[in-house]
Design a protein around this motif. Structure first.
Motif, PDB file in Angstrom:
ATOM      1  N   ASN A 115       0.748  -1.350   0.131  1.00 52.46           N
ATOM      2  CA  ASN A 115       0.049  -0.057   0.012  1.00 52.46           C
ATOM      3  C   ASN A 115       0.728   1.374  -0.125  1.00 52.46           C
ATOM      4  OD1 ASN A 115      -3.179  -0.672   0.467  1.00 52.46           O
ATOM      5  ND2 ASN A 115      -2.169  -2.033   1.783  1.00 52.46           N
TER       6      ASN A 115
ATOM      7  N   TRP B  58       3.248   8.416   0.634  1.00 50.20           N
ATOM      8  CA  TRP B  58       1.850   7.657   1.537  1.00 50.20           C
ATOM      9  C   TRP B  58       2.625   6.403   2.042  1.00 50.20           C
ATOM     10  CZ3 TRP B  58      -2.592   9.381   3.279  1.00 50.20           C
ATOM     11  CH2 TRP B  58      -3.327   8.211   3.933  1.00 50.20           C
TER      12      TRP B  58
ATOM     13  N   GLU C  97      -2.162   0.894   4.894  1.00 51.21           N
ATOM     14  CA  GLU C  97      -3.378   0.912   4.026  1.00 51.21           C
ATOM     15  C   GLU C  97      -3.687   2.158   3.307  1.00 51.21           C
ATOM     16  OE1 GLU C  97      -6.194  -1.258   7.740  1.00 51.21           O
ATOM     17  OE2 GLU C  97      -5.275   0.510   8.034  1.00 51.21           O
ATOM     18  N   PRO C  98      -4.851   2.033   2.616  1.00 47.79           N
ATOM     19  CA  PRO C  98      -5.113   3.075   1.741  1.00 47.79           C
ATOM     20  C   PRO C  98      -5.641   4.456   2.397  1.00 47.79           C
ATOM     21  CG  PRO C  98      -6.065   1.261   0.677  1.00 47.79           C
ATOM     22  CD  PRO C  98      -5.614   0.807   1.848  1.00 47.79           C
ATOM     23  N   THR C  99      -6.131   4.163   3.818  1.00 46.46           N
ATOM     24  CA  THR C  99      -6.695   4.947   4.638  1.00 46.46           C
ATOM     25  C   THR C  99      -6.194   4.765   6.135  1.00 46.46           C
ATOM     26  OG1 THR C  99      -8.804   4.820   3.330  1.00 46.46           O
ATOM     27  CG2 THR C  99      -8.891   5.847   5.604  1.00 46.46           C
TER      28      THR C  99
ATOM     29  N   THR D  22      -6.962   5.209   9.772  1.00 47.88           N
ATOM     30  CA  THR D  22      -8.365   5.200  10.443  1.00 47.88           C
ATOM     31  C   THR D  22      -8.022   5.257  12.074  1.00 47.88           C
ATOM     32  OG1 THR D  22      -7.933   2.852  10.511  1.00 47.88           O
ATOM     33  CG2 THR D  22      -9.392   3.885   8.708  1.00 47.88           C
TER      34      THR D  22
ATOM     35  N   TRP E 150     -12.408   9.522   8.262  1.00 48.81           N
ATOM     36  CA  TRP E 150     -10.910   8.987   8.430  1.00 48.81           C
ATOM     37  C   TRP E 150     -10.182   9.721   7.214  1.00 48.81           C
ATOM     38  CZ3 TRP E 150     -10.911   7.488  12.796  1.00 48.81           C
ATOM     39  CH2 TRP E 150     -11.709   6.402  13.362  1.00 48.81           C
ATOM     40  N   TYR E 151      -9.045   9.327   6.775  1.00 48.33           N
ATOM     41  CA  TYR E 151      -8.070  10.029   5.870  1.00 48.33           C
ATOM     42  C   TYR E 151      -7.569   9.372   4.805  1.00 48.33           C
ATOM     43  CZ  TYR E 151      -4.159  12.797   4.503  1.00 48.33           C
ATOM     44  OH  TYR E 151      -3.222  13.626   3.839  1.00 48.33           O
ATOM     45  N   SER E 152      -8.338   9.425   3.801  1.00 41.76           N
ATOM     46  CA  SER E 152      -7.680   8.414   2.654  1.00 41.76           C
ATOM     47  C   SER E 152      -6.571   9.079   1.754  1.00 41.76           C
ATOM     48  CB  SER E 152      -8.913   8.565   1.780  1.00 41.76           C
ATOM     49  OG  SER E 152     -10.095   7.581   2.320  1.00 41.76           O
ATOM     50  N   CYS E 153      -5.830   8.346   1.088  1.00 44.60           N
ATOM     51  CA  CYS E 153      -4.557   8.760   0.539  1.00 44.60           C
ATOM     52  C   CYS E 153      -5.048   9.859  -0.961  1.00 44.60           C
ATOM     53  CB  CYS E 153      -3.799   7.651   0.055  1.00 44.60           C
ATOM     54  SG  CYS E 153      -4.419   6.540  -1.141  1.00 44.60           S
TER      55      CYS E 153
END
Length: 794
Positions: A603, A608, A612-614, A616, A667-670
């Motif tokens: 990922n 980044w 993970e892509p997010t 959380t 949450w915070y996604s890439c």
């Protein structure tokens, strides 16, 4: 070569139809038109659900009722290359109590602020006084448009002279003209043509003019009174066209239908100027004295109009020296007599017009732009030479708080820990959870540094162990939720629940001061869960499990027979390959560590560095588990990924002087925007633990400093600068919301606070032994790229 000056304006902006929007637009263009090396941009304020097709200079927008937008604006300003911020301030522009939402921006930025005050109140209500005083505090310079405003700032608010600048309201530069040309251009009639313009509202006092007109039109029946302007949008929203309808009705009652004309529209500046130039007399019959500036009156002065006005503060000053005529508020006879005087005495009228016009030359936008640029340059020079080091967290203690278990004990009964409270009172209907009990064991075991301390905490630890023994299922998993009637509400909890239980039990097994019986029970419960640990899928469950197993393994405990394997670490560490066909705790530990590394490799990408892509929840626990894996195995891959991901969490959350935790509103996604709220204190607690583990591993002081600052999140080093920890009760608020703290003070929050405090306490002398005041993120941390390079080079 001179560096380009970059100015960022905050205010309403065209095409929004309001006076300050027009002012901001004109001011920006006058400033940027002075020199080629001045660049201007705008943060525009919008009403709720309002959208505009803004010009390119608008680089950010605030929906003025959304507090989160103000927070984001502060972040935008700090990340921008703006040199100075020029705020257009009017209380009604901003939401909150007396417009106090704007202080979310002003208190959070590190640029000099020059504030243009469009309103100064002589006798303010308490909330308006407080708001004005805060505005003064946060402003490098205050720009006002009249000497009256200067006097009020000094007398009412004790503002020093050097902080105040007088710069008149700007106006366009037109030659002194007669009116006929523009009357023909606009197809207007009226001999004379009397004009009042601006957004229509009751404070305009137009009824005073209407009452005065019959005595004038009796002698000059061709007089036209033109009332130009749309109804103020706020007035229209709440009262519709009631005021306009009232005025029209009064026109009819007075028999003035031929003499009074309403133009119900918002006119752009160029067209407005033509209307002013076409008029013979400008009437300004405001009802309130507390009018510190009027753009309409300024335009009329600068275009050489004969003016009749009530004596509000701005008019008194601007029309002195026979530049206009003043009439008492509501004095209809006074308006009648003044109009007749101007009409009957054209020479005196013309002299008055010329005096007004000549005075207005100093107020042309070209000159105003030069004056603002001088103020910007001076403010920036002063700010750089004598930076206003505002320690926004000066209220923080210079030492760690004492460990206080009162609140944890309050939440604990003979069953376990009650999950939530109602304003600090345990809310029994929420019952208990294994999640809290597992982490509660960690917090308690961390405190034990002697047999005496173990005896002090024995009852609490025994209660928590009893809960976990009861909560474990036949399969080795754990129930999570139990109601107050001691009934479990689930067949088994989540994988995270299992991990949190192992986390706490591992600490119990590793504690040399606990009784052998309790340690044996903890080991037995862990052993019973082995098959469940082997099949975990979720990364956080694996991380919690690894943290618990690490404590057990470093104490030299691995095999199922606790008594046989509780030996020295040197004898206990064995090769996994030698235990063919048998999964050990050590092999499970290594397997989970490898799976986290694989997840990271799948990922992470440029910019980044995450699993993970997010991003959380419980994020730092993932990084910490790999740092612990390195400590046990000495596999450098674990250390590289553990530190890279921890540095990434720092990079996205450390603001230079506080941590801005990733909120759980999406949450915070890439590929997304980081949510600001709702922030959970558990994240700050886990960051503190992870930083301490990183410091113990690589001995870099930055991790110790960051551990201090992440812990101080609980004490007020956060976006709202509000303590979450109550030193009187020992309670901790459950979240940081856009409008303040979450009033719930549950078990999770106080436990994570205690875990963080316990971790940091061991290094208190090093953390508080030297003074370190963060000023910018780069001074605490190198760039993310260099961090990764350093880790990868190893």
């Amino acid at each position: 070569m001179n560096k380009q000056l970059k100015v960022l304006f905050i205010g309403t902006y065209v095409p929004k139809e309001c006076g300050i929007a027009t002012f901001t637009y004109d001011l920006l263009n006058s400033v940027s038109g002075v020199h080629d090396d001045i660049h201007c941009e705008v943060i525009a304020l919008n009403d709720p659900s309002e959208t505009y097709d803004y010009p390119e200079e608008v680089v950010f927008q605030i929906e003025r009722n959304k507090l989160e937008d103000y927070h984001r604006a502060a972040d935008f300003i700090n990340q921008s290359d703006a040199d100075v911020v020029c705020l257009q301030h009017e209380f009604g522009l901003f939401w909150g109590n007396a417009g106090d939402y704007i202080f979310t921006v002003l208190s959070g930025i590190n640029k000099p602020v020059i504030t243009t005050l469009h309103t100064v109140i002589r006798d303010p209500l308490p909330e308006y006084r407080a708001s004005t005083e805060k505005l003064i505090q946060y402003s490098e310079k205050l720009v006002v448009m009249s000497q009256t405003a200067v006097d009020m700032l000094k007398e009412v608010y004790n503002v020093p002279d050097e902080k105040i600048e007088v710069i008149f309201h700007g106006l366009p530069d037109y030659p002194f003209n007669n009116c006929g040309k523009y009357k023909r251009m606009l197809n207007l009639k009226g001999s004379p043509l009397v004009l009042t313009f601006g957004l229509l509202s009751q404070n305009k006092g137009i009824e005073s003019m209407l009452e005065a007109l019959p005595g004038v039109v009796d002698q000059y029946p061709d007089l036209i009174y033109l009332i130009l302007g749309a109804t103020h949008p706020v007035v229209k929203k709440h009262s519709g066209e009631a005021y306009r309808d009232y005025l029209k009705k009064r026109v009819s009652e007075l028999g003035l239908e031929r003499n009074v004309v309403f133009h119900d529209k918002f006119v752009e500046k160029e067209e407005l100027c033509k209307y002013i130039l076409a008029s013979d007399i400008y009437a300004s019959p405001y009802l309130s004295r507390e009018q510190i500036v009027s753009g309409a009156l300024t335009y009329a002065i600068g275009m050489g109009k004969a003016i009749v006005s009530t004596p509000y503060w701005y008019a008194e000053e601007m029309l002195s020296d026979n530049r206009g005529m003043l009439v008492d508020f509501g004095d209809t006879d006074g308006f009648k007599d003044s109009l007749l005087y101007l009409i009957k005495n054209p020479d005196e009228c013309n002299n008055m017009r010329k005096k007004a016009y000549d005075f207005g030359r100093k107020m042309t936008w070209k000159n105003i732009g030069k004056e603002y640029n001088n103020v910007f340059s001076k403010a920036l020079k002063d700010y750089n030479a004598y930076p206003r080091i505002r320690n926004r967290f000066s209220f923080l203690p210079d030492q760690l708080p004492e460990v206080k278990l009162d609140y944890l004990k309050l939440l604990t009964d003979d069953v376990g820990i009650i999950q939530h409270t109602n304003l600090g009172v345990p809310a029994r209907h929420h019952g208990y959870s294994t999640d809290d009990v597992g982490r509660g064991l960690v917090a308690l075991i961390q405190l034990i540094d002697s047999q005496e301390k173990a005896e002090e905490l024995w009852k609490l630890i025994t209660t928590y162990m009893s809960f976990l023994e009861h909560a474990q299922t036949v399969s080795g998993h754990f129930h999570n939720f139990m109601n107050y009637r001691r009934e479990f509400l689930d067949e088994e909890g989540s994988e995270d629940t299992l991990g949190r239980a192992i986390y706490g039990l591992g600490y119990v097994v590793s504690c040399p001061y606990m009784s052998k019986n309790i340690r044996t029970l903890a080991h037995t419960l862990i052993s019973k869960s082995k098959s469940q640990m082997e099949k975990l899928n979720y990364p956080r469950a694996k991380a919690y499990t690894m943290c618990g197993l690490y404590e057990m393994l470093r104490a030299g405990v691995d095999a199922d027979d606790f008594e046989a394997t509780f030996v020295s670490r040197r004898d206990a560490v064995r090769s996994v390959d030698s235990l063919v066909g048998k999964e050990t705790f050590e092999s499970i530990f290594a397997s989970h560590a490898d799976s986290l590394v694989n997840l990271y490799e799948s990922n992470h990408k440029e910019g980044w560095n995450w699993f993970e892509p997010t991003v959380t929840y419980s994020n730092a626990k993932l990084s910490e588990s790999l740092i612990l894996a390195y400590n046990y195995t000495k596999d450098r891959t674990y250390r590289k990924v553990g530190l890279a991901t921890l540095d990434f969490l720092t990079d996205i959350q450390w603001k230079g002087d506080f941590f801005d935790i990733v909120g759980n509103q999406g949450w915070y996604s890439c590929d997304g925007e980081k949510p600001i709220f709702d922030q959970q204190p558990i994240e700050a607690g886990y960051l503190t633990q992870a930083y301490i583990s990183a410091y113990k591993t690589v001995r870099e002081r930055k991790y110790l400093e960051l551990a201090r600052y992440s812990f101080e999140y609980f004490l007020g080093r956060n976006r709202l600068r509000t303590p979450m920890y109550d030193p009187v009760t020992g309670a901790v608020c459950d979240g940081l919301n856009c409008d303040g703290m979450n009033c719930n003070q549950g078990a999770e929050s106080v436990i994570c606070y205690l875990m963080a405090l316990n971790s940091l306490n061991k290094y208190a002398d090093r953390v508080y032994g030297t003074v370190f005041q963060p000023a910018a993120s780069d001074e605490v941390l190198p760039k993310r790229k260099s961090l990764l390079s350093a880790n990868q080079s190893e």
